[in-house]
Design an enzyme around this catalytic site. Structure first.
Site, PDB file in Angstrom:
ATOM      1  N   TYR A  63      -2.363 -22.955  -6.144  1.00  0.00           N
ATOM      2  CA  TYR A  63      -2.949 -21.548  -6.342  1.00  0.00           C
ATOM      3  C   TYR A  63      -3.641 -21.486  -5.042  1.00  0.00           C
ATOM      4  O   TYR A  63      -4.569 -21.953  -4.774  1.00  0.00           O
ATOM      5  CB  TYR A  63      -3.986 -22.041  -7.541  1.00  0.00           C
ATOM      6  CG  TYR A  63      -3.225 -21.989  -8.981  1.00  0.00           C
ATOM      7  CD1 TYR A  63      -1.901 -21.855  -9.237  1.00  0.00           C
ATOM      8  CD2 TYR A  63      -4.085 -22.556  -9.862  1.00  0.00           C
ATOM      9  CE1 TYR A  63      -1.408 -22.565 -10.271  1.00  0.00           C
ATOM     10  CE2 TYR A  63      -3.432 -22.885 -11.199  1.00  0.00           C
ATOM     11  CZ  TYR A  63      -2.216 -22.707 -11.387  1.00  0.00           C
ATOM     12  OH  TYR A  63      -1.721 -22.886 -12.668  1.00  0.00           O
ATOM     13  N   SER A 209      -0.836 -19.047 -20.352  1.00  0.00           N
ATOM     14  CA  SER A 209      -0.431 -17.825 -20.638  1.00  0.00           C
ATOM     15  C   SER A 209      -0.446 -17.330 -22.248  1.00  0.00           C
ATOM     16  O   SER A 209       0.517 -16.720 -22.765  1.00  0.00           O
ATOM     17  CB  SER A 209       0.867 -17.239 -20.141  1.00  0.00           C
ATOM     18  OG  SER A 209       1.060 -17.494 -18.603  1.00  0.00           O
ATOM     19  N   LEU A 211      -1.861 -15.033 -23.635  1.00  0.00           N
ATOM     20  CA  LEU A 211      -1.798 -13.566 -23.875  1.00  0.00           C
ATOM     21  C   LEU A 211      -0.721 -13.000 -23.282  1.00  0.00           C
ATOM     22  O   LEU A 211      -0.509 -11.715 -22.985  1.00  0.00           O
ATOM     23  CB  LEU A 211      -2.973 -12.896 -23.052  1.00  0.00           C
ATOM     24  CG  LEU A 211      -4.622 -13.371 -23.740  1.00  0.00           C
ATOM     25  CD1 LEU A 211      -5.588 -12.835 -22.910  1.00  0.00           C
ATOM     26  CD2 LEU A 211      -4.631 -13.091 -25.309  1.00  0.00           C
ATOM     27  N   GLY A 214      -0.913 -11.287 -19.787  1.00  0.00           N
ATOM     28  CA  GLY A 214      -1.403  -9.988 -19.750  1.00  0.00           C
ATOM     29  C   GLY A 214      -1.059  -8.908 -20.664  1.00  0.00           C
ATOM     30  O   GLY A 214      -1.548  -8.031 -21.185  1.00  0.00           O
ATOM     31  N   PHE A 215       0.246  -9.207 -21.334  1.00  0.00           N
ATOM     32  CA  PHE A 215       0.991  -8.241 -22.187  1.00  0.00           C
ATOM     33  C   PHE A 215       0.240  -7.828 -23.260  1.00  0.00           C
ATOM     34  O   PHE A 215      -0.072  -6.858 -23.762  1.00  0.00           O
ATOM     35  CB  PHE A 215       2.360  -8.768 -22.304  1.00  0.00           C
ATOM     36  CG  PHE A 215       3.125  -7.828 -23.167  1.00  0.00           C
ATOM     37  CD1 PHE A 215       3.641  -6.783 -22.820  1.00  0.00           C
ATOM     38  CD2 PHE A 215       3.212  -7.943 -24.721  1.00  0.00           C
ATOM     39  CE1 PHE A 215       4.609  -5.916 -23.503  1.00  0.00           C
ATOM     40  CE2 PHE A 215       3.897  -7.360 -25.511  1.00  0.00           C
ATOM     41  CZ  PHE A 215       4.537  -6.097 -24.961  1.00  0.00           C
ATOM     42  N   ALA A 217      -3.045  -8.267 -23.648  1.00  0.00           N
ATOM     43  CA  ALA A 217      -4.360  -7.851 -23.308  1.00  0.00           C
ATOM     44  C   ALA A 217      -4.546  -6.437 -23.120  1.00  0.00           C
ATOM     45  O   ALA A 217      -5.458  -5.717 -23.307  1.00  0.00           O
ATOM     46  CB  ALA A 217      -4.960  -8.735 -22.310  1.00  0.00           C
TER      47      ALA A 217
END
Length: 344
Positions: A63, A209, A211, A214-215, A217
């Site tokens: 990261y 993941s 969520l 992000g979908f 959220a």
């Protein structure tokens, strides 16, 4: 929206590790939208998470690369280290714009030493192989991790995106504490084989993941506001021909969330939490408002009937497109050679 309340503790696996029932996925603090954020703001976010009861912090040497571990190291000074369970990973390399994977003993040890230095700690609580190196028998990789446990450099061992057979082979060398995998309302394939294997062996489950990247959220329109550097723009499920189909799932989740007076994100997270006390989702965010909202998901209670309704919504036919690009190694292509083939 459900209000945030205390974060309960759970036992992750059967080797002694205890963590907050929800963790913080830190990847997006260093790479996600292609922008540079102020370290002070991110340190404040991490401190807010810890003070709110979120103590499992999940990072990786890839990261950034590496900058995420440096950020965590900065945030964990001045007595904060003792308040958290620190998880990081090794095994993914990015060289010459290409992804590579390594799990050989020399690399495992060098990667661990480098992470310890960047994080500014003497021991990593949970150390994962981020992706499986399919050229090295899993027994060889775990054998080196076992040595690191014996030397006190790591406490617990985990795998990320490993098949059931790879998990079994690894666990036979040294007990695994956790397996990290993608699990959400629209990523259910792990329920067939990997989840039952982890539960049979007493291995904790860390859901990344949760969520839907992000979908759940922000809904399908959040793609329009993404920076060009955001890797999610290239994901199969977010291509327009698939998104037009997948938005129906979001609309159903949103309608149910309205009935329960919570957000779609909280409902999707609550569904993961209701999978069992051996499951710890690690949603990521760079905003304190979203962090508080995610913690609020722990207060959303779902009946058996509501869980069944959500299960039906997230049926495989309700989703179009693969979750990850084909060039990414996942559990589906993570088998390693037999130990007998290895020559050091």
């Amino acid at each position: 929206m459900a209000a945030a309340s205390g974060v309960r503790r759970i036992k992750l696996g059967s080797q002694g590790l205890q963590v907050s029932a929800q963790g913080l996925g830190c990847m997006g603090l260093s790479i996600l939208d292609g922008t540079t954020k102020l370290d002070a703001d991110l340190v404040a976010l991490i401190h807010h998470a810890i003070n709110s009861g979120i103590t499992l912090l999940d990072t990786s040497d890839i990261y950034g690369p590496e900058t995420n571990e440096l950020l965590l190291g900065q945030a964990l000074r001045d007595g904060m280290r003792e308040k958290v369970e620190l998880a990081t990973k090794f095994g993914i390399l990015f060289r010459d714009e290409k992804l590579g994977y390594r799990g050989d003993p020399a690399y495992v040890r060098a990667a661990c030493e480098a992470s310890l230095k960047r994080l500014g700690v003497s021991c990593i609580d949970l150390y994962y192989q981020h992706r499986i190196d399919t050229t090295v028998p899993i027994e060889v990789t775990i054998g080196e991790l076992k040595k690191l446990v014996e030397e006190g450099k790591i406490k617990y061992i985990g795998l990320s995106e490993a098949s059931a057979s790879t998990i079994r082979r690894a666990h036979a060398v040294h007990p695994l504490t956790a397996v990290q995998l993608e699990w959400s309302l629209w990523s259910r394939d792990v329920e067939e084989d990997i989840i039952p294997t982890c539960r049979e062996l007493g291995i904790g489950i860390v859901a990344y993941s949760p969520l839907g990247r992000g979908f759940f959220a922000a809904g399908p329109k959040f793609i329009e506001n993404m920076d060009n550097g955001d890797y999610r723009k290239g994901l199969p499920r977010f291509q327009q021909e698939n998104l037009d189909h997948n938005k129906i799932l979001y609309e159903k989740v949103n309608a149910m969330a309205e009935k329960k007076s919570c957000t779609p994100a909280q409902l999707a997270l609550a569904w993961v939490h209701h999978q069992g006390n051996d499951v710890c989702p690690i949603p990521g965010t760079s905003k304190i408002k979203n962090l508080n909202q995610n913690i609020g998901a722990l207060s959303v209670k779902l009946t058996i009937e509501e869980m069944a309704e959500l299960d039906a919504m997230g049926h495989p036919d309700s989703v179009k497109g693969e979750s990850s690009p084909t060039y990414i190694v996942t559990y589906k292509n993570s088998e390693t050679p037999p130990l007998s083939s290895w020559t050091s």
